[in-house]
Design a protein around this motif. Structure first.
Motif, mmCIF file in Angstrom:
data_model
loop_
_atom_site.group_PDB
_atom_site.id
_atom_site.type_symbol
_atom_site.label_atom_id
_atom_site.label_comp_id
_atom_site.label_asym_id
_atom_site.label_seq_id
_atom_site.Cartn_x
_atom_site.Cartn_y
_atom_site.Cartn_z
ATOM 1 N N PHE A 64 -40.249 25.094 -11.357
ATOM 2 C CA PHE A 64 -41.470 24.295 -11.285
ATOM 3 C C PHE A 64 -41.189 22.918 -10.703
ATOM 4 O O PHE A 64 -41.913 22.440 -9.822
ATOM 5 C CB PHE A 64 -42.071 24.179 -12.680
ATOM 6 C CG PHE A 64 -43.248 23.244 -12.760
ATOM 7 C CD1 PHE A 64 -44.424 23.519 -12.087
ATOM 8 C CD2 PHE A 64 -43.179 22.087 -13.528
ATOM 9 C CE1 PHE A 64 -45.511 22.655 -12.162
ATOM 10 C CE2 PHE A 64 -44.259 21.228 -13.614
ATOM 11 C CZ PHE A 64 -45.426 21.514 -12.929
ATOM 12 N N LEU A 65 -40.135 22.278 -11.170
ATOM 13 C CA LEU A 65 -39.803 20.942 -10.668
ATOM 14 C C LEU A 65 -39.475 20.983 -9.178
ATOM 15 O O LEU A 65 -39.855 20.084 -8.422
ATOM 16 C CB LEU A 65 -38.631 20.366 -11.457
ATOM 17 C CG LEU A 65 -38.943 19.920 -12.892
ATOM 18 C CD1 LEU A 65 -37.664 19.493 -13.602
ATOM 19 C CD2 LEU A 65 -39.949 18.775 -12.891
ATOM 20 N N GLU A 66 -38.781 22.039 -8.763
ATOM 21 C CA GLU A 66 -38.478 22.162 -7.334
ATOM 22 C C GLU A 66 -39.754 22.353 -6.525
ATOM 23 O O GLU A 66 -39.918 21.779 -5.439
ATOM 24 C CB GLU A 66 -37.536 23.339 -7.097
ATOM 25 C CG GLU A 66 -37.119 23.484 -5.639
ATOM 26 C CD GLU A 66 -36.102 24.589 -5.433
ATOM 27 O OE1 GLU A 66 -35.946 25.027 -4.273
ATOM 28 O OE2 GLU A 66 -35.464 25.011 -6.419
ATOM 29 N N SER A 67 -40.677 23.126 -7.082
ATOM 30 C CA SER A 67 -41.921 23.389 -6.360
ATOM 31 C C SER A 67 -42.774 22.135 -6.234
ATOM 32 O O SER A 67 -43.559 22.002 -5.290
ATOM 33 C CB SER A 67 -42.721 24.496 -7.062
ATOM 34 O OG SER A 67 -43.318 24.034 -8.258
ATOM 35 N N TYR A 100 -42.599 19.337 -19.315
ATOM 36 C CA TYR A 100 -42.436 19.807 -20.685
ATOM 37 C C TYR A 100 -43.616 20.672 -21.108
ATOM 38 O O TYR A 100 -43.447 21.658 -21.829
ATOM 39 C CB TYR A 100 -42.241 18.621 -21.631
ATOM 40 C CG TYR A 100 -40.912 17.928 -21.412
ATOM 41 C CD1 TYR A 100 -39.712 18.634 -21.548
ATOM 42 C CD2 TYR A 100 -40.851 16.589 -21.044
ATOM 43 C CE1 TYR A 100 -38.495 18.021 -21.324
ATOM 44 C CE2 TYR A 100 -39.633 15.962 -20.820
ATOM 45 C CZ TYR A 100 -38.460 16.683 -20.958
ATOM 46 O OH TYR A 100 -37.248 16.081 -20.738
ATOM 47 N N VAL A 101 -44.806 20.323 -20.669
ATOM 48 C CA VAL A 101 -45.968 21.160 -20.947
ATOM 49 C C VAL A 101 -45.792 22.518 -20.288
ATOM 50 O O VAL A 101 -46.059 23.565 -20.891
ATOM 51 C CB VAL A 101 -47.264 20.476 -20.462
ATOM 52 C CG1 VAL A 101 -48.445 21.436 -20.582
ATOM 53 C CG2 VAL A 101 -47.530 19.213 -21.258
ATOM 54 N N VAL A 124 -45.632 26.221 -22.123
ATOM 55 C CA VAL A 124 -46.567 27.298 -21.782
ATOM 56 C C VAL A 124 -45.811 28.564 -21.409
ATOM 57 O O VAL A 124 -46.178 29.667 -21.826
ATOM 58 C CB VAL A 124 -47.501 26.864 -20.640
ATOM 59 C CG1 VAL A 124 -48.250 28.056 -20.060
ATOM 60 C CG2 VAL A 124 -48.491 25.832 -21.139
ATOM 61 N N VAL A 125 -44.742 28.428 -20.631
ATOM 62 C CA VAL A 125 -43.932 29.596 -20.259
ATOM 63 C C VAL A 125 -43.364 30.251 -21.505
ATOM 64 O O VAL A 125 -43.445 31.477 -21.681
ATOM 65 C CB VAL A 125 -42.808 29.192 -19.292
ATOM 66 C CG1 VAL A 125 -41.816 30.347 -19.101
ATOM 67 C CG2 VAL A 125 -43.387 28.781 -17.947
ATOM 68 N N LEU A 171 -48.368 13.571 -10.750
ATOM 69 C CA LEU A 171 -47.504 12.403 -10.591
ATOM 70 C C LEU A 171 -46.628 12.152 -11.813
ATOM 71 O O LEU A 171 -45.502 11.697 -11.705
ATOM 72 C CB LEU A 171 -48.364 11.168 -10.277
ATOM 73 C CG LEU A 171 -49.084 11.198 -8.921
ATOM 74 C CD1 LEU A 171 -49.951 9.949 -8.755
ATOM 75 C CD2 LEU A 171 -48.096 11.312 -7.771
ATOM 76 N N ASP A 172 -47.155 12.426 -13.000
ATOM 77 C CA ASP A 172 -46.374 12.228 -14.214
ATOM 78 C C ASP A 172 -45.529 13.476 -14.439
ATOM 79 O O ASP A 172 -45.864 14.357 -15.223
ATOM 80 C CB ASP A 172 -47.303 11.976 -15.404
ATOM 81 C CG ASP A 172 -46.538 11.581 -16.661
ATOM 82 O OD1 ASP A 172 -45.289 11.650 -16.633
ATOM 83 O OD2 ASP A 172 -47.173 11.239 -17.660
#
Length: 233
Positions: free
Chosen positions: A121-124, A141-142, A146-147, A134-135
């Motif tokens: 997710f962070l890479e995407s 963490y959310v 969820v995952v 932006l945050d």
């Protein structure tokens, strides 16, 4: 004349209409259809087209989109991500990166996505221009939570989701593409939950329906609550 498919083709694959999937995911059918078929919209007088998130596993039947179990589970993740505020553009970016990282065309429904989902997710996010993201610290963490929560009622085999326990994660009801073409059934008895629900309503009690189908009354009660919750969603 359109040839009808052999039902045996769907054993182990699952078979759901858009309406079936929408009900199980507690989502509007129109939303599922847009995700699976794409849609058109107009901006500044120009008509534009948005492609589907992916092409369904199954061919259309009588001109209607059909959804496999793998499609259903992927859609379940998409549904969960939209509920925390992610836009389809961000989800599409995440899906593309996950496909490359995991090497699967249905990456959300893999065990590796459970462990590496936050990193993916962070890479995407680096490919996304969505100002809502932006945050990054809060969002990541959310997303991770969820995952993790979404995987809690999924059973994995060979690093792929094999079954879904759709009623509060309880073992009594299962969606298994190897059984009843993936329709919800009473796990230990194989009776479709919709049959138990309708029998309880017709007979006036869960106990009578349980006796009729030789199942545990507690299972019938779960089936009734399950379908009541689906209807109320």
């Amino acid at each position: 004349m359109t040839s009808q498919p052999d039902p045996r083709e769907f054993v182990g694959v699952g078979l759901y209409t858009i309406t079936d999937a929408a009900q199980l995911l507690k989502a509007p059918p129109r939303t599922i259809r847009r995700w699976m078929e794409g849609y058109d919209y107009s901006r500044e007088g120009e008509r534009r087209h948005v492609e589907p998130l992916w092409r369904p596993d199954l061919p259309e039947i009588d001109g209607e989109v059909e959804i496999s179990f793998r499609d259903l589970i992927e859609l379940r993740f998409v549904r969960a991500f939209t509920e925390i505020g992610l836009g389809l553009k961000a989800i599409r970016n995440c899906l593309d990166v996950a496909r490359d990282c995991i090497g699967s065309d249905r990456p959300f429904s893999t065990g590796r996505f459970r462990t590496d989902g936050k990193t993916i997710f962070l890479e995407s996010l680096g490919h996304s221009e969505d100002p809502k993201l932006l945050d990054l610290r809060k969002t990541q963490y959310v997303f991770r939570d969820v995952v993790e929560q979404t995987f809690r009622d999924l059973d994995l085999e060979d690093d792929m989701v094999a079954r879904w326990r759709p009623y509060r994660g309880k073992e009594t009801i299962v969606v298994d593409p190897a059984r009843a073409f993936g329709q919800p059934i009473a796990t230990a008895f194989g009776v479709p939950t919709i049959v138990l629900f309708e029998a309880a309503r017709a007979e006036g009690s869960a106990a009578r329906a349980a006796a009729l189908y030789e199942v545990d009354p507690a299972v019938v009660r779960d089936a009734v609550r399950f379908h009541e919750e689906l209807a109320a969603a």
